[in-house]
Structure formats: structure tokens, C-alpha cells
Design an enzyme around this catalytic site. Structure first.
Site, mmCIF file in Angstrom:
data_model
loop_
_atom_site.group_PDB
_atom_site.id
_atom_site.type_symbol
_atom_site.label_atom_id
_atom_site.label_comp_id
_atom_site.label_asym_id
_atom_site.label_seq_id
_atom_site.Cartn_x
_atom_site.Cartn_y
_atom_site.Cartn_z
ATOM 1 N N GLU A 1 45.591 45.299 36.085
ATOM 2 C CA GLU A 1 45.248 44.797 37.431
ATOM 3 C C GLU A 1 43.992 43.953 37.256
ATOM 4 O O GLU A 1 42.898 44.497 37.112
ATOM 5 C CB GLU A 1 44.993 45.966 38.398
ATOM 6 N N CYS B 1 38.546 42.443 44.192
ATOM 7 C CA CYS B 1 39.481 41.550 43.509
ATOM 8 C C CYS B 1 40.185 40.692 44.530
ATOM 9 O O CYS B 1 40.535 39.541 44.275
ATOM 10 C CB CYS B 1 40.470 42.356 42.682
HETATM 11 P P1 NAD Z 1 35.309 44.034 33.210
HETATM 12 O O1 NAD Z 1 36.590 43.497 32.719
HETATM 13 O O2 NAD Z 1 34.055 43.444 32.729
HETATM 14 O O3 NAD Z 1 35.215 45.600 32.905
HETATM 15 C C1 NAD Z 1 36.227 46.482 33.318
HETATM 16 C C2 NAD Z 1 36.243 47.681 32.405
HETATM 17 O O4 NAD Z 1 36.632 47.261 31.107
HETATM 18 C C3 NAD Z 1 34.900 48.381 32.245
HETATM 19 O O5 NAD Z 1 35.115 49.761 32.178
HETATM 20 C C4 NAD Z 1 34.418 47.847 30.911
HETATM 21 O O6 NAD Z 1 33.525 48.712 30.258
HETATM 22 C C5 NAD Z 1 35.723 47.784 30.157
HETATM 23 N N1 NAD Z 1 35.726 46.922 28.965
HETATM 24 C C6 NAD Z 1 35.019 45.796 28.748
HETATM 25 N N2 NAD Z 1 35.297 45.301 27.520
HETATM 26 C C7 NAD Z 1 36.205 46.142 26.969
HETATM 27 C C8 NAD Z 1 36.870 46.182 25.721
HETATM 28 N N3 NAD Z 1 36.671 45.244 24.794
HETATM 29 N N4 NAD Z 1 37.721 47.191 25.483
HETATM 30 C C9 NAD Z 1 37.943 48.143 26.414
HETATM 31 N N5 NAD Z 1 37.329 48.172 27.605
HETATM 32 C C10 NAD Z 1 36.480 47.177 27.881
HETATM 33 O O7 NAD Z 1 35.401 43.971 34.820
HETATM 34 P P2 NAD Z 1 34.276 44.321 35.872
HETATM 35 O O8 NAD Z 1 33.264 43.230 35.839
HETATM 36 O O9 NAD Z 1 33.846 45.728 35.772
HETATM 37 O O10 NAD Z 1 35.127 44.246 37.235
HETATM 38 C C11 NAD Z 1 35.309 43.085 37.961
HETATM 39 C C12 NAD Z 1 36.668 42.487 37.699
HETATM 40 O O11 NAD Z 1 37.690 43.440 38.025
HETATM 41 C C13 NAD Z 1 36.939 41.299 38.597
HETATM 42 O O12 NAD Z 1 37.559 40.297 37.844
HETATM 43 C C14 NAD Z 1 37.885 41.859 39.655
HETATM 44 O O13 NAD Z 1 38.691 40.890 40.279
HETATM 45 C C15 NAD Z 1 38.681 42.820 38.827
HETATM 46 N N6 NAD Z 1 39.361 43.799 39.693
HETATM 47 C C16 NAD Z 1 40.728 43.745 39.812
HETATM 48 C C17 NAD Z 1 41.382 44.618 40.678
HETATM 49 C C18 NAD Z 1 42.870 44.589 40.850
HETATM 50 O O14 NAD Z 1 43.412 45.572 41.333
HETATM 51 N N7 NAD Z 1 43.554 43.520 40.479
HETATM 52 C C19 NAD Z 1 40.646 45.566 41.384
HETATM 53 C C20 NAD Z 1 39.261 45.615 41.214
HETATM 54 C C21 NAD Z 1 38.624 44.719 40.360
#
Ligand code: NAD
Length: 482
Positions: A254, A288
Site C-alpha cells: 500500500e 496517503c
Molecule cells: P517509508 O517508506 O519511508 O517507511 C515505511 C516503513 O518502511 C517504515 O517502517 C520504515 O522503517 C520502513 N523501511 C524503510 N526502508 C526500509 C527497508 N529498506 N526495508 C524494510 N523496511 C524499510 O514511508 P513513511 O515516510 O513512513 O510513510 C509515508 C508514506 O506512506 C507516504 O508515501 C504515504 O502515501 C504512504 N502511505 C500509504 C498508505 C496506503 O494505504 N496506500 C497509507 C499510509 C501511508
């Protein structure tokens, strides 16, 4: 309501099959508003992640539907009873305002109670086989089984409680075991939720929470041999990294969004402006499905833009703990600087700032920007903050649809029109997972299917009903029958 009491400092441990585990290295969790340290969590290494998956895999959940229903409902009730404690923690570690945090706690109640109600329903199907000349007197039955292995769940910062709930509640409803890695930016709420689950009677082996920096333990969450499925909510960049790294595993991704609110010439402009401002600024614009682009046709753009400014001026941006605040901070100063730079870039390309205030650290006030070129970074990329960008479009629905579809994202959309012919075209031609007529793109209930296409996701949906499907295997079995 007592918003102003800060939660006590938390020197947290991980929860590995219920056991409290600390490490020498820690990660500090900051309050984005005043930069104080709210607490610390252990910085897990790959071996901690391995231990969590191995312990989960070794445990065979055998909760009856009744027992699962009781645990899920009890969790919902504990969250409802402690909603202010959770709201305080969410606000302290994320900078989301008190109003947003209370709303999030109430959404989480829905997630847990819907999962409780759905877990008692068996959706098995029966196929009679005597339905063609090739048929036989048999029946084929379907039944859902939990995954053989463990669910790996990775969550973002923007809804510290609700995003985690959307992974854990359907997992428990389907008798699965989960290892959760909440974001390092807001992990304290997830740990508090794990304690509520244990208190509600969840066998601790069914949930571990590991914490730390993705650079040292991220890949372990994605590649663990006991992980059958990775469910991830977060950015496109990390989602694609997971898709490239996970190998032969089921993936639910997502990802980010760049959702439009479309305003056509027949729209009630006051109502449309209200949706635009609410949709772009709630949760500090960090949803999001926040309104990230307002596409308005030229015929009504001048009047619409005035109304947007009027409504944006009424919002109070400031101390997230103040119950009167409408828009708290964004997650950190680095993000706020990025948004500021993107607004400046749009201005250099011809846009005009109609309302805003100077940035203070991570406090980025709602900012109305008009005449934004549809292909500049502010609206072509996902800007995850309370910017309200107005993109003026030609008076032609085909052009509006083309501009809407011109980004790589495809999560959701909102459309403001009463014309059924327009609605029909938007529903069939917008490249998105959701079209909400006269609502913000983020509108949903916690059990309806939710998720995007293109860079926003692989089309697998979340929402309690769909998540329960994706967290199970369907087994068919057959026997002779009349
Ligand atoms: P992010 O991708 O930076 O981090 C998300 C998670 O991934 C965190 O737990 C982070 O520690 C982890 N992560 C980062 N690098 C990783 C790796 N190499 N391996 C494994 N895990 C890793 O996102 P964010 O900044 O926390 O959240 C914001 C983003 O989330 C926005 O783009 C938003 O649109 C999206 N979002 C999407 C939805 C949806 O349902 N489509 C809902 C909420 C947020």
C-alpha cells in the site's frame, strides 16, 4: 479532556513473543514540535528479527473463532477506554494535533471491532459438480486457512495506531502470527498497542514487535525464510525495494498517493472548497489519500480559489497538544523544508502563494498555492504535508482526466460535480483505486476495500475484509454428494 499532559518518557523494549528485549543501541523518538525526546526504542539487529520469526513459526495458533472474537472486541474496548492516553502518545511522537489523534483512536476502535464481527463469519463456498455434461455427483467446498508461515508487517509514521491496526486485526482474525516492524519515527504507539493485545488475551507468540533502523534490520524483515507474506504500507521507493528483494513471497503493498480533488463548472463551489481544504490539511496533509492536487476548470477557478483561501485562513496551525489546534506539525523539519522548497519551485514556475505563514521547524502552516503548473514537482510528486495546490485546467473533461492521470500514482480521487455523464466518465477513466463523488479521496469505512494501482500499489486491497482474504489460503476439498 486533558490534552496538555505530556506522556511520561518511555525507555521501551521490543516485544519478542511477549518477552521484553532491549539492545545496547537505541533509537531516540522525537516530538516534532519541541524537539524533546519522547522515548527510546531498541535498535534491533538482524538476529533479533530472526529470533522473532523463528519463535512465531514454532507456535501453532489454535484459537477458536469465539476466542478470536473476544480478543479483538476486548482490544477495541480497551482502545476506546484509553483513547486519550493513545491520542497523547500519538501527538507526542508524531506532531499530529490532538483532534487528529483522537479521531485516529476512534478509527482504530472501528478496525478492531469490525475484525471481531467478521471473524465469526465463515465465508466458505460450496460448488455442486453436476452442472455440466462433464459433471459428477460431488460437491467442492472451500475453506480458508491461516498462512503456513508468518506475516511480516511494516508500517509508516502517518497513522501510528491505525496503520498498525489494519495489519494486526485481520491477522489475528484469521489466526495468523505476525512480526511487526513499526516505523522508527513513531514506534511507541505500536508497542503500547501490543501490550493492549496481550492484556486482551492474545497468545504472545502470535505477535512480536521489533524496532530499529531499516538500514540494519529492514532486509531481515523482507527476506526471512519463515515470512510467507510481507504486508507493507509506506513510500513507493521502499515498496519497490521490497518488491525487488522479497523473492517468492506474497506481497501486499500500500504505497504513496497523489490524489486529485476535481472541481467541475457545475459544482457547488463552497462545498468543493470545504472538501479541498479539509482533504489537504487533515492529519497535517500526511494521509496517503490527502488531497494533493486540486484540479479546477478555468470557468470557476477565480471564485473557487477565493473560497479556498477564506476557509484555509480559519485553520489554526500550532502546538499539536492544544485542543484548539487544527493542523499540527509534519513529521520532522527535513520534510517541512522539502515542502517549502517545492512551493518555492512552483512559484518560480509561475504559481502564486495566496495564503501561508513562515515555516517554524517542523511547523508548516496550511499553504494555498494557486496557478500551479500541473507538471511541477509540488504536484507531480507526492507532497506529504498541508499544501493546498490549485491547478487550473482547461474547460474540457477529457483534459481534466488527462492531467489527473498524468502522474505515476493511482490511489484515490474525489470529484465535485452533479452531472451523471461526468461521474460516469470519471469512474471509468480515472486511473485510480477509488472515486468518491462529493467526498474527499480519503473517505472510506475501515472494512471497505481500499488500495491503489500504478505506483500506489499492486491492486491487492486492504480494509478488514480484503486483508482477511489476503492473509489466508483457500483450500478446496471435495466429496461424493447427491
Ligand atoms: P517509508 O517508506 O519511508 O517507511 C515505511 C516503513 O518502511 C517504515 O517502517 C520504515 O522503517 C520502513 N523501511 C524503510 N526502508 C526500509 C527497508 N529498506 N526495508 C524494510 N523496511 C524499510 O514511508 P513513511 O515516510 O513512513 O510513510 C509515508 C508514506 O506512506 C507516504 O508515501 C504515504 O502515501 C504512504 N502511505 C500509504 C498508505 C496506503 O494505504 N496506500 C497509507 C499510509 C501511508
Amino acid at each position: 479532556m486533558n490534552a496538555n499532559v505530556k506522556p511520561p518518557f518511555r525507555a521501551e523494549s521490543m516485544r519478542i513473543a511477549g518477552k521484553l528485549v532491549k539492545t545496547d543501541d537505541i533509537v531516540e523518538v522525537f516530538n516534532p514540535y519541541d524537539a524533546t525526546v519522547v522515548g527510546t526504542v531498541p535498535a534491533a539487529r538482524a538476529e533479533h528479527v530472526r529470533e522473532a520469526f523463528a519463535k512465531a513459526r514454532a507456535f501453532k495458533p489454535n484459537l477458536t473463532r469465539y476466542e478470536r472474537q473476544q480478543i479483538l472486541q476486548k482490544t477495541a474496548e480497551l482502545l476506546r477506554d484509553r483513547k486519550e492516553d493513545f491520542a497523547r502518545l500519538i501527538t507526542a511522537e508524531s506532531g499530529l494535533c490532538w483532534k487528529d489523534s483522537l479521531y485516529e483512536a476512534s478509527r482504530a476502535y472501528d478496525v478492531w471491532s469490525f475484525a471481531a464481527q467478521l471473524t465469526i463469519k465463515d465465508d466458505g463456498e460450496i460448488y455442486s459438480c453436476d452442472i455440466s455434461p462433464n459433471g459428477k455427483a460431488r460437491k467442492i467446498f472451500t475453506t480458508r486457512t491461516p498462512l503456513l508461515g508468518v506475516i511480516s508487517a511494516i508500517t509508516p509514521f502517518n497513522h501510528p495506531l491505525n496503520m498498525v491496526s489494519h495489519k494486526l486485526a485481520p491477522a489475528i482474525a484469521t489466526n495468523n502470527r505476525t512480526v511487526l516492524k513499526p516505523t522508527e519515527l513513531t514506534p511507541l504507539t505500536a508497542l503500547a498497542l501490543a501490550d493492549v493485545l496481550y492484556e486482551a488475551g492474545l497468545p504472545p507468540e502470535m505477535l512480536s514487535v521489533v524496532t530499529g533502523n531499516p538500514s540494519t534490520m529492514g532486509d531481515a524483515m523482507i527476506t526471512d525464510p519463515d515470512a510467507d507474506l510481507v504486508t507493507f504500507t509506506g513510500s513507493v521507493r521502499v515498496g519497490k525495494h521490497i518488491a525487488n528483494t522479497a523473492g517468492y513471497k506474497r506481497l501486499v503493498l500500500e504505497l504513496g498517493g497523489n490524489d486529485p480533488l476535481i472541481v467541475m463548472e457545475d459544482a457547488d463551489l463552497d462545498k468543493a472548497a470545504e472538501l479541498a481544504v479539509t482533504g489537504a490539511t487533515k492529519n497535517s496533509g500526511q494521509r496517503c489519500t490527502a488531497v494533493k492536487r486540486i484540479l479546477v476548470v478555468n470557468a470557476v477557478a477565480d471564485e473557487f480559489s477565493k473560497l479556498v483561501v477564506e476557509k484555509a485562513k480559519k485553520l489554526k496551525s500550532g502546538d499539536p497538544m492544544d485542543p484548539a489546534t487544527d493542523v499540527g506539525t509534519v513529521i520532522n523539519e527535513r520534510s517541512a523544508i522539502l515542502f517549502e522548497n517545492r512551493v518555492n519551485d512552483a512559484v518560480a514556475k509561475g504559481a502564486e502563494v495566496l495564503h501561508g505563514a513562515p515555516r517554524k521547524g517542523a511547523l508548516f502552516a496550511p499553504t494555498v498555492v494557486d496557478r500551479v503548473p500541473y507538471d511541477c514537482e509540488l504536484v507531480h510528486e507526492e507532497t506529504f504535508g498541508p499544501v493546498i495546490p490549485i491547478v487550473r485546467c482547461p474547460d474540457d473533461i477529457a483534459e481534466v482526466i488527462r492531467i489527473s492521470n498524468s502522474t505515476d500514482y493511482g490511489l484515490s480521487s474525489g470529484v465535485c460535480t452533479d452531472r451523471l455523464d461526468y461521474v460516469a466518465r470519471f469512474v471509468s477513466e480515472l486511473e485510480v483505486g477509488t472515486v468518491n463523488v462529493w467526498e474527499v479521496p480519503g473517505y472510506r469505512i475501515e472494512m471497505s476495500p481500499f488500495g491503489g494501482i500504478k505506483d500506489s500499489g499492486l491492486g491487492y486491497k486492504e480494509g478488514v475484509v480484503e486483508a482477511m482474504k489476503s492473509f489466508t489460503n483457500i483450500r478446496t476439498w471435495s466429496m461424493p454428494w447427491m
